[in-house]
Structures are given as C-alpha cells and as structure tokens.
Design a protein around this motif. Structure first.
Motif, PDB file in Angstrom:
ATOM      1  N   GLU A  82     -34.011   3.953  -4.006  1.00 52.81           N
ATOM      2  CA  GLU A  82     -35.295   4.548  -3.682  1.00 52.81           C
ATOM      3  C   GLU A  82     -35.862   3.883  -2.432  1.00 52.81           C
ATOM      4  OE1 GLU A  82     -37.922   4.378  -6.982  1.00 52.81           O
ATOM      5  OE2 GLU A  82     -36.440   5.120  -8.408  1.00 52.81           O
ATOM      6  N   GLY A  83     -36.362   4.710  -1.528  1.00 50.34           N
ATOM      7  CA  GLY A  83     -36.865   4.151  -0.275  1.00 50.34           C
ATOM      8  C   GLY A  83     -38.263   4.592   0.034  1.00 50.34           C
ATOM      9  N   GLY A  84     -39.177   4.472  -0.924  1.00 47.97           N
ATOM     10  CA  GLY A  84     -40.555   4.838  -0.674  1.00 47.97           C
ATOM     11  C   GLY A  84     -40.981   6.029  -1.514  1.00 47.97           C
ATOM     12  N   LEU A  85     -42.118   6.631  -1.160  1.00 47.68           N
ATOM     13  CA  LEU A  85     -42.681   7.728  -1.942  1.00 47.68           C
ATOM     14  C   LEU A  85     -41.968   9.039  -1.652  1.00 47.68           C
ATOM     15  CD1 LEU A  85     -46.478   6.955  -1.484  1.00 47.68           C
ATOM     16  CD2 LEU A  85     -45.050   6.390  -3.440  1.00 47.68           C
ATOM     17  N   THR A  86     -41.846   9.844  -2.700  1.00 47.22           N
ATOM     18  CA  THR A  86     -41.333  11.206  -2.544  1.00 47.22           C
ATOM     19  C   THR A  86     -42.235  12.126  -3.340  1.00 47.22           C
ATOM     20  OG1 THR A  86     -39.858  10.920  -4.423  1.00 47.22           O
ATOM     21  CG2 THR A  86     -38.931  10.460  -2.260  1.00 47.22           C
ATOM     22  N   LEU A  87     -42.550  13.298  -2.810  1.00 48.80           N
ATOM     23  CA  LEU A  87     -43.496  14.206  -3.451  1.00 48.80           C
ATOM     24  C   LEU A  87     -43.009  14.661  -4.820  1.00 48.80           C
ATOM     25  CD1 LEU A  87     -44.627  16.374  -0.402  1.00 48.80           C
ATOM     26  CD2 LEU A  87     -45.855  14.494  -1.504  1.00 48.80           C
ATOM     27  N   GLY A  88     -41.735  14.870  -4.939  1.00 49.30           N
ATOM     28  CA  GLY A  88     -41.200  15.347  -6.216  1.00 49.30           C
ATOM     29  C   GLY A  88     -40.797  14.238  -7.146  1.00 49.30           C
ATOM     30  N   GLY A  89     -41.078  12.988  -6.813  1.00 48.09           N
ATOM     31  CA  GLY A  89     -40.646  11.867  -7.645  1.00 48.09           C
ATOM     32  C   GLY A  89     -39.250  11.434  -7.267  1.00 48.09           C
ATOM     33  N   PHE A  91     -33.210   1.464  -8.772  1.00 51.20           N
ATOM     34  CA  PHE A  91     -34.439   0.742  -8.455  1.00 51.20           C
ATOM     35  C   PHE A  91     -34.358  -0.642  -9.072  1.00 51.20           C
ATOM     36  CE2 PHE A  91     -38.690  -0.745  -9.549  1.00 51.20           C
ATOM     37  CZ  PHE A  91     -39.316  -0.683  -8.310  1.00 51.20           C
ATOM     38  N   PHE A  92     -34.796  -1.652  -8.291  1.00 47.38           N
ATOM     39  CA  PHE A  92     -34.822  -3.028  -8.792  1.00 47.38           C
ATOM     40  C   PHE A  92     -35.925  -3.769  -8.066  1.00 47.38           C
ATOM     41  CE2 PHE A  92     -33.740  -7.487  -9.019  1.00 47.38           C
ATOM     42  CZ  PHE A  92     -33.294  -7.636 -10.316  1.00 47.38           C
ATOM     43  N   PHE A  93     -36.793  -4.445  -8.843  1.00 49.12           N
ATOM     44  CA  PHE A  93     -37.895  -5.210  -8.262  1.00 49.12           C
ATOM     45  C   PHE A  93     -38.189  -6.368  -9.207  1.00 49.12           C
ATOM     46  CE2 PHE A  93     -42.672  -5.584  -7.638  1.00 49.12           C
ATOM     47  CZ  PHE A  93     -42.555  -6.355  -6.486  1.00 49.12           C
ATOM     48  N   ALA A  94     -38.315  -7.583  -8.666  1.00 51.33           N
ATOM     49  CA  ALA A  94     -38.493  -8.735  -9.546  1.00 51.33           C
ATOM     50  C   ALA A  94     -39.010  -9.934  -8.769  1.00 51.33           C
ATOM     51  CB  ALA A  94     -37.160  -9.092 -10.216  1.00 51.33           C
ATOM     52  N   ASP A  95     -39.541 -10.896  -9.507  1.00 46.76           N
ATOM     53  CA  ASP A  95     -39.789 -12.226  -8.966  1.00 46.76           C
ATOM     54  C   ASP A  95     -39.430 -13.217 -10.071  1.00 46.76           C
ATOM     55  OD1 ASP A  95     -41.897 -12.415 -10.746  1.00 46.76           O
ATOM     56  OD2 ASP A  95     -43.447 -12.100  -9.242  1.00 46.76           O
ATOM     57  N   GLY A 128     -32.914   8.636 -22.251  1.00 44.69           N
ATOM     58  CA  GLY A 128     -32.971   9.189 -20.912  1.00 44.69           C
ATOM     59  C   GLY A 128     -33.093   8.078 -19.892  1.00 44.69           C
ATOM     60  N   THR A 129     -33.588   8.408 -18.697  1.00 40.97           N
ATOM     61  CA  THR A 129     -33.767   7.425 -17.635  1.00 40.97           C
ATOM     62  C   THR A 129     -35.180   6.863 -17.711  1.00 40.97           C
ATOM     63  OG1 THR A 129     -32.178   8.556 -16.203  1.00 40.97           O
ATOM     64  CG2 THR A 129     -33.692   7.017 -15.152  1.00 40.97           C
ATOM     65  N   TYR A 130     -35.264   5.540 -17.838  1.00 36.51           N
ATOM     66  CA  TYR A 130     -36.554   4.879 -17.983  1.00 36.51           C
ATOM     67  C   TYR A 130     -36.655   3.706 -17.008  1.00 36.51           C
ATOM     68  CZ  TYR A 130     -37.408   7.435 -22.288  1.00 36.51           C
ATOM     69  OH  TYR A 130     -37.614   8.435 -23.206  1.00 36.51           O
ATOM     70  N   LEU A 131     -37.882   3.347 -16.734  1.00 38.26           N
ATOM     71  CA  LEU A 131     -38.162   2.133 -15.980  1.00 38.26           C
ATOM     72  C   LEU A 131     -38.342   1.018 -16.998  1.00 38.26           C
ATOM     73  CD1 LEU A 131     -38.418   1.742 -12.931  1.00 38.26           C
ATOM     74  CD2 LEU A 131     -40.908   1.738 -13.223  1.00 38.26           C
ATOM     75  N   LEU A 132     -37.545  -0.031 -16.886  1.00 42.16           N
ATOM     76  CA  LEU A 132     -37.578  -1.141 -17.835  1.00 42.16           C
ATOM     77  C   LEU A 132     -38.162  -2.381 -17.168  1.00 42.16           C
ATOM     78  CD1 LEU A 132     -33.990  -0.777 -19.359  1.00 42.16           C
ATOM     79  CD2 LEU A 132     -36.099   0.333 -20.098  1.00 42.16           C
ATOM     80  N   ARG A 133     -38.794  -3.202 -17.972  1.00 42.56           N
ATOM     81  CA  ARG A 133     -39.382  -4.430 -17.447  1.00 42.56           C
ATOM     82  C   ARG A 133     -39.272  -5.528 -18.502  1.00 42.56           C
ATOM     83  NH1 ARG A 133     -43.568  -5.212 -13.411  1.00 42.56           N
ATOM     84  NH2 ARG A 133     -44.743  -7.137 -13.710  1.00 42.56           N
ATOM     85  N   VAL A 134     -38.762  -6.692 -18.102  1.00 47.62           N
ATOM     86  CA  VAL A 134     -38.711  -7.874 -18.958  1.00 47.62           C
ATOM     87  C   VAL A 134     -39.687  -8.891 -18.396  1.00 47.62           C
ATOM     88  CG1 VAL A 134     -37.296  -9.805 -19.736  1.00 47.62           C
ATOM     89  CG2 VAL A 134     -36.340  -7.516 -19.721  1.00 47.62           C
ATOM     90  N   GLU A 188     -41.565   6.082 -18.360  1.00 40.95           N
ATOM     91  CA  GLU A 188     -40.865   7.015 -17.485  1.00 40.95           C
ATOM     92  C   GLU A 188     -41.093   6.628 -16.022  1.00 40.95           C
ATOM     93  OE1 GLU A 188     -41.961  10.988 -18.350  1.00 40.95           O
ATOM     94  OE2 GLU A 188     -41.142  10.951 -20.394  1.00 40.95           O
ATOM     95  N   PRO A 189     -40.097   6.851 -15.163  1.00 45.30           N
ATOM     96  CA  PRO A 189     -40.248   6.521 -13.740  1.00 45.30           C
ATOM     97  C   PRO A 189     -41.377   7.331 -13.102  1.00 45.30           C
ATOM     98  CG  PRO A 189     -37.947   6.928 -14.306  1.00 45.30           C
ATOM     99  CD  PRO A 189     -38.762   7.376 -15.482  1.00 45.30           C
ATOM    100  N   SER A 190     -41.930   6.778 -12.018  1.00 51.36           N
ATOM    101  CA  SER A 190     -43.000   7.458 -11.295  1.00 51.36           C
ATOM    102  C   SER A 190     -42.592   7.628  -9.837  1.00 51.36           C
ATOM    103  CB  SER A 190     -44.298   6.657 -11.387  1.00 51.36           C
ATOM    104  OG  SER A 190     -44.178   5.446 -10.662  1.00 51.36           O
ATOM    105  N   ASN A 191     -43.529   8.145  -9.027  1.00 53.37           N
ATOM    106  CA  ASN A 191     -43.242   8.314  -7.597  1.00 53.37           C
ATOM    107  C   ASN A 191     -43.099   6.979  -6.879  1.00 53.37           C
ATOM    108  OD1 ASN A 191     -43.373  11.051  -7.954  1.00 53.37           O
ATOM    109  ND2 ASN A 191     -45.463  11.258  -7.175  1.00 53.37           N
ATOM    110  N   ASP A 192     -43.828   5.963  -7.335  1.00 58.33           N
ATOM    111  CA  ASP A 192     -43.766   4.634  -6.717  1.00 58.33           C
ATOM    112  C   ASP A 192     -43.546   3.615  -7.826  1.00 58.33           C
ATOM    113  OD1 ASP A 192     -43.913   2.410  -5.170  1.00 58.33           O
ATOM    114  OD2 ASP A 192     -46.045   2.585  -4.689  1.00 58.33           O
ATOM    115  N   ASN A 193     -42.304   3.339  -8.126  1.00 58.59           N
ATOM    116  CA  ASN A 193     -41.976   2.483  -9.262  1.00 58.59           C
ATOM    117  C   ASN A 193     -42.360   1.022  -9.064  1.00 58.59           C
ATOM    118  OD1 ASN A 193     -40.862   4.470 -10.979  1.00 58.59           O
ATOM    119  ND2 ASN A 193     -38.974   4.471  -9.780  1.00 58.59           N
TER     120      ASN A 193
END
Length: 204
Positions: free
Chosen positions: A79-86, A93-97, A115-121, A134-139
């Motif tokens: 994913e490289g930024g916002l998309t109108l259709g999600g 997608f991966f984001f962490a500290d 299904g496809t979900y956004l997970l967070r530990v 569920e994933p969003s436009n800006d995860n």
C-alpha cells in the motif's frame, strides 16, 4: 517349731519408666516432623513443576499462534498511501515500532467467519493482546479503541519489538509503513522471567 511359709514368686515384669516414654515420644515427633517436611517439599516441588509446565505450554501456544498469524500476512503490492476505493484486498501492509506491530493478514475466525483483517499486537496494562478490524483507506492511522480483541498473555512485565531490514543488518526498534522487514523479534517477560526471543520471518 514354726512352720516356714513359702515365699511367692517375684513378678519380673515392669512398665516403662518416664525417661523411656519421653525418649519414645521425642523419636516419634522427629519421625512425624520429617514426614510432614517431606510431604511439604513434595507438594512445593509439584507446584513448581506445574508452573513450569504451564509456562512452557503458554510459551508454545502463544508463539505458535503468532507465527501462524504472521505467516498468513497478505502478500502482494504494498500500500502506498490513500486510495478512494480502499486498499486492494491482497495488498500488503506492515507498520510497527518497539511497542506494537500492525499488519494485514488473511485469517479464519471459526469455521465460517474470516477474511482479510488488519491485525495488531500490543501491550495493554499487564496483558499482551491481539486486536483486529477490517482494513481502511489509511491503515496506518486507524482507530483501535473499538476493535475486537483477545488476550494472549497475562502478567506481562516487559514487551518490546525489534526489526531487521534483511538478514545481516542490525536490529532497529521502529518501522515505517511500506516494505516490511525481513525479520521481526518479540521480547517478552512474564512472572519475572524472560521468554526465549520469538524471531519470525515475514513471508513477503
């Protein structure tokens, strides 16, 4: 002449003296004390053994579960930024500290729900929890306050993450959205003991 009366036979049996009774009671008390101490030691050993087994089972179960979730990470175009259709369903997608890790994965909750979900530990108080939505436009900027959650570990004392861009670089403690690292390391401490470091290779 006076007749001699035959004397009665002497009774040779005698009872225990007070000293003998005291000595016998002292020996019996020592035997009972040794038995109770042995039983208490056995009970403490069994309790300690149960705790070790419980700890090993918890480590194995949680580690296996997290490895499975990471292995199910969505693979495809990043994913490289916002998309109108999600974001596309199969985009990565991966984001962490050092305190949390968020990634997109295809998971199955039960037999007919997945299904496809956004997970967070992340850590919440003294617990390590898994959150999903569920994933969003800006995860990278989603609100996790109302996300579904499941507690993975209780009695958490320390939790930190580190990442390696590839297999030879040093570990770093923050990772920006974009191409994911090659390896991620979870360091966990519960009940005054550190778990073995959980090092996982990301599948992309």
């Amino acid at each position: 002449m006076r007749k001699r009366v035959p004397s009665l036979p002497k009774d040779t049996s005698r009872g225990f003296t007070l000293v003998e009774v005291v000595v016998a009671l002292a020996v019996l008390s020592l035997i009972m004390l040794a038995t109770v101490s042995a039983l208490r030691t056995f009970a403490n050993t069994q309790t300690s053994l149960d705790r070790v087994i419980e700890r090993i089972d918890e480590t194995r179960t949680v580690s296996s579960f997290l490895r499975s979730l990471v292995a199910s990470a969505a693979q495809g175009q990043y994913e490289g930024g916002l998309t109108l259709g999600g974001p596309p369903e199969n985009s990565s997608f991966f984001f962490a500290d050092e305190s949390f890790m968020t990634w997109k994965a295809t998971v199955l909750f039960g037999e007919n729900f997945g299904g496809t979900y956004l997970l967070r530990v992340q850590r919440q108080g003294d617990a390590l929890v898994l959150l999903w939505q569920e994933p969003s436009n800006d995860n990278s900027n989603v609100d996790w306050s109302d996300a579904a959650s499941r507690q993975l570990i209780s009695g958490l004392q320390e939790f930190s993450l580190a990442f390696r861009p590839n297999f030879v670089d040093d570990w770093v403690t923050k990772w920006e959205p974009g191409a994911p690292p090659a390896l991620v390391r979870l360091r966990i401490k519960t009940r005054d003991r550190y778990w073995p470091d959980l090092v996982m290779e990301l599948p992309w």
